[in-house]
Enzyme design. Structure first.
Site, PDB file in Angstrom:
ATOM      1  N   ASP A  65      -3.236   5.020  -2.102  1.00  0.00           N
ATOM      2  CA  ASP A  65      -4.363   5.638  -1.840  1.00  0.00           C
ATOM      3  C   ASP A  65      -4.813   7.046  -2.101  1.00  0.00           C
ATOM      4  OD1 ASP A  65      -5.893   5.408   0.353  1.00  0.00           O
ATOM      5  OD2 ASP A  65      -4.170   7.131   1.677  1.00  0.00           O
ATOM      6  N   HIS A  75     -10.705  -2.438   4.150  1.00  0.00           N
ATOM      7  CA  HIS A  75     -10.219  -1.818   5.537  1.00  0.00           C
ATOM      8  C   HIS A  75     -11.079  -0.480   5.591  1.00  0.00           C
ATOM      9  CE1 HIS A  75      -7.682   0.126   2.346  1.00  0.00           C
ATOM     10  NE2 HIS A  75      -7.676   1.365   3.392  1.00  0.00           N
ATOM     11  N   ASP A  76     -11.643  -0.279   4.622  1.00  0.00           N
ATOM     12  CA  ASP A  76     -12.796   1.062   4.381  1.00  0.00           C
ATOM     13  C   ASP A  76     -13.865   1.181   4.357  1.00  0.00           C
ATOM     14  OD1 ASP A  76     -10.570   2.874   4.948  1.00  0.00           O
ATOM     15  OD2 ASP A  76     -10.295   2.777   3.172  1.00  0.00           O
ATOM     16  N   GLU A 128      -6.446   4.477  -6.209  1.00  0.00           N
ATOM     17  CA  GLU A 128      -7.904   3.742  -5.114  1.00  0.00           C
ATOM     18  C   GLU A 128      -8.584   5.904  -5.499  1.00  0.00           C
ATOM     19  OE1 GLU A 128      -9.303   4.547  -0.870  1.00  0.00           O
ATOM     20  OE2 GLU A 128      -7.651   4.823  -1.302  1.00  0.00           O
ATOM     21  N   ASP A 161       0.614  -0.709   0.121  1.00  0.00           N
ATOM     22  CA  ASP A 161      -0.089   0.296  -0.219  1.00  0.00           C
ATOM     23  C   ASP A 161       0.863   1.180   0.115  1.00  0.00           C
ATOM     24  OD1 ASP A 161      -2.640   1.726   0.815  1.00  0.00           O
ATOM     25  OD2 ASP A 161      -3.453   0.607   1.593  1.00  0.00           O
TER      26      ASP A 161
END
Length: 554
Positions: free
Chosen positions: A199, A325-326, A252, A98
């Protein structure tokens, strides 16, 4: 159609803090992941996406990086990460890191220097502005609530933070900063990393006028999302880093529709392998965080079909996901986490693994983990949830019980509760109390039980993954929707060079009828996947059981 390893792959996402604790401090770590590599191999995944493990003060669970070339003490050491990568590679599992480069931690050396003075060489590594009318430079809003600007007394200016005040945005207009980022990316690629998930990468270019945003929605997003130089920056980065390797890159991209996404993923543009879209997970929050909105299956079908057709017709690719995770657990959102937990978990997984794109499994999804239910507003750890709770409380329109119900449904903590390995105390995650509360249903929903049961969600995921490896049509087949107006069934075909697939998915908790006689020219087909143990004969008209999924090879 260019064939790529990442188009054929199934990716497993690990949130290290909640995966497995090896040293009994209540926090998951790299050695815990090493302990479970055989489990990942048994499941059959091709790549692991690791949420941030870099050095961080942990204001936003690792998304505030203070050193891109070091490992957070709680997770272990660089030697642990290198061992993990080596062991994954021995099993032909690739490692996707990430990467958070829209912002850093305010404890990063760059920012520590930047805030010292306006003439500091690192000043322009971040976005500093004078205030306006005794307030921030504009009305942009942070994703975590409040203004996106933080006043700093030392130099009498504000810095931009689209997330926490401890996550100042990097200034991509500065070519020196960009080169430092590219050097760091190449350092990781040389170390052997196989790719990156980037991200909120479409936020790196801001409108340099910094105008006020519209009052509705996320104030300012029209000026900081998909900004004027975003594709220039991404193409430059890719040319100097990723494109010199066989790297998988996953951007993302909030606030991106299918047309904007295509600019990021069209192969000839050489930007990203795929993006992470958001639109398909917005149906139950169309009226905002504090209102749970009813939605219709036809809306989801229409949206997924628009993306499928747009990308396949224009040589583009995307990720396929429901959980990360979000996001709260999908079986508690679009499925049934009660009576039909297993059936709906399998059905939703079937959808992801039979559409055109690269499927992502988030830890626990493969055993049908559900949302948690906290008893108090004080129980929430997630910084985003805490910010929203404060905003809703300030409005004074909802009771504490009503806010708690919404927060339990929405919170990112749903995805971050520790992994359920067995029915022992603390679910086999640790021998001490974990950093975040466990879901109370772990004695019934855990890996040990799923490995032992023939009809488990895990065994079903194993089967899906093995079929994807066996039949190229799963990865490369063209998509065509069926029964477009049906409000209970999502049906479609995938057309490949050697085989076709026919997929039938019942999104209802009741038995529903279907009729494909006028839409499908198939006389016979082999049922290769079904989420009920009792097999179903092929027929162009018939009925589907609650949350039933069928995949036929034609």
């Amino acid at each position: 159609m260019n064939k790529k390893w990442w188009k054929e792959a199934v990716v497993y996402q690990i949130y290290p803090r909640s995966f497995k604790d090896s040293n009994n401090d209540g926090i998951g770590d790299l050695r815990g992941i090493i302990e479970k590599i055989d489990y990942l191999d048994q499941l059959g995944v091709d790549a692991v996406w690791l949420n941030p493990v870099y050095q961080s003060p942990n204001d936003d669970n690792g998304y505030d990086i203070s050193d891109y070339k070091d490992i957070m003490d709680e997770f272990g050491t660089m030697e642990d990460l290198e061992e993990l990568m080596e062991l994954l590679h021995e099993r032909e599992i690739k490692l996707i890191m990430d990467l958070v480069i829209n912002h850093s931690s305010d404890e990063h050396q760059w920012f520590q220097e930047s805030r010292k003075s306006k003439s500091n060489p690192y000043r322009d590594y971040y976005i500093w502005k004078d205030g306006k009318n005794d307030g921030p430079p504009n009305n942009w809003k942070s994703f975590f609530g409040g203004s996106a600007w933080k006043y700093d007394e030392q130099t009498d200016q504000y810095y931009l933070h689209l997330f926490s005040p401890k996550q100042p945005d990097l200034n991509w207009e500065n070519p020196k900063l960009r080169q430092e980022i590219y050097e760091m990316i190449n350092w990781w690629l040389e170390k052997g990393v196989d790719g990156f998930r980037l991200d909120v990468i479409n936020l790196i270019s801001k409108d340099q006028r910094f105008p006020d945003g519209a009052e509705a929605g996320q104030k300012g997003h029209e000026y900081f999302a998909n900004g004027p130089r975003v594709h220039e920056f991404v193409q430059e980065m890719a040319a100097e880093t990723f494109n010199n390797y066989e790297a998988m890159t996953v951007g993302e991209t909030p606030f991106v529709d299918k047309d904007e996404a295509l600019k990021f993923v069209k192969e000839e543009r050489k930007e990203f392998s795929m993006v992470i879209p958001f639109e398909h997970l917005e149906f139950d929050r169309k009226e905002g965080w504090d209102k749970i909105t009813d939605w219709d299956l036809t809306e989801l079908k229409d949206l997924m079909s628009e993306w499928q057709y747009k990308l396949q017709e224009n040589n583009g690719w995307t990720s396929l996901y429901f959980c990360n995770h979000d996001q709260p657990r999908i079986v508690s959102r679009y499925g049934d986490d009660g009576e039909y937990r297993k059936e709906s978990a399998k059905m939703l997984g079937t959808m992801l693994h039979t559409l055109r794109g690269t499927p992502f499994i988030y830890q626990g999804e493969e055993i049908g983990m559900t949302n948690i239910s906290f008893e108090s507003l004080d129980d929430f750890d997630d910084i985003e949830t805490r910010g929203y709770i404060k905003e809703v409380q300030a409005k004074g329109e909802l009771s504490e019980d009503e806010i708690l119900e919404i927060a339990n449904y929405r919170t990112r903590d749903n995805a971050r509760t520790p992994m359920h390995w067995n029915s022992n105390k603390y679910a086999g995650f640790s021998e001490v109390e974990p950093w975040l509360k466990l879901n109370t249903n772990y004695p019934a929903v855990n890996v040990e039980k799923d490995l032992a049961a023939e009809d488990s969600v895990f065994k079903y995921y194993q089967r899906m993954i093995s079929l994807r490896k066996k039949y190229p049509v799963f990865a490369y087949g063209e998509y065509d929707i069926l029964l477009k107006e049906d409000q209970n069934i999502y049906a479609y075909q995938r057309r490949g060079e050697e085989n076709n697939l026919l997929i039938l998915l019942n999104f209802s908790r009741k038995r529903v009828d279907y009729d494909l006689t006028e839409e499908v020219e198939v006389e016979t087909a082999e049922l290769i996947l079904n989420n009920y143990q009792k097999e179903a004969d092929f027929e162009l008209s018939g009925s589907l059981r609650p949350y039933e999924a069928r995949v036929y090879l034609c």
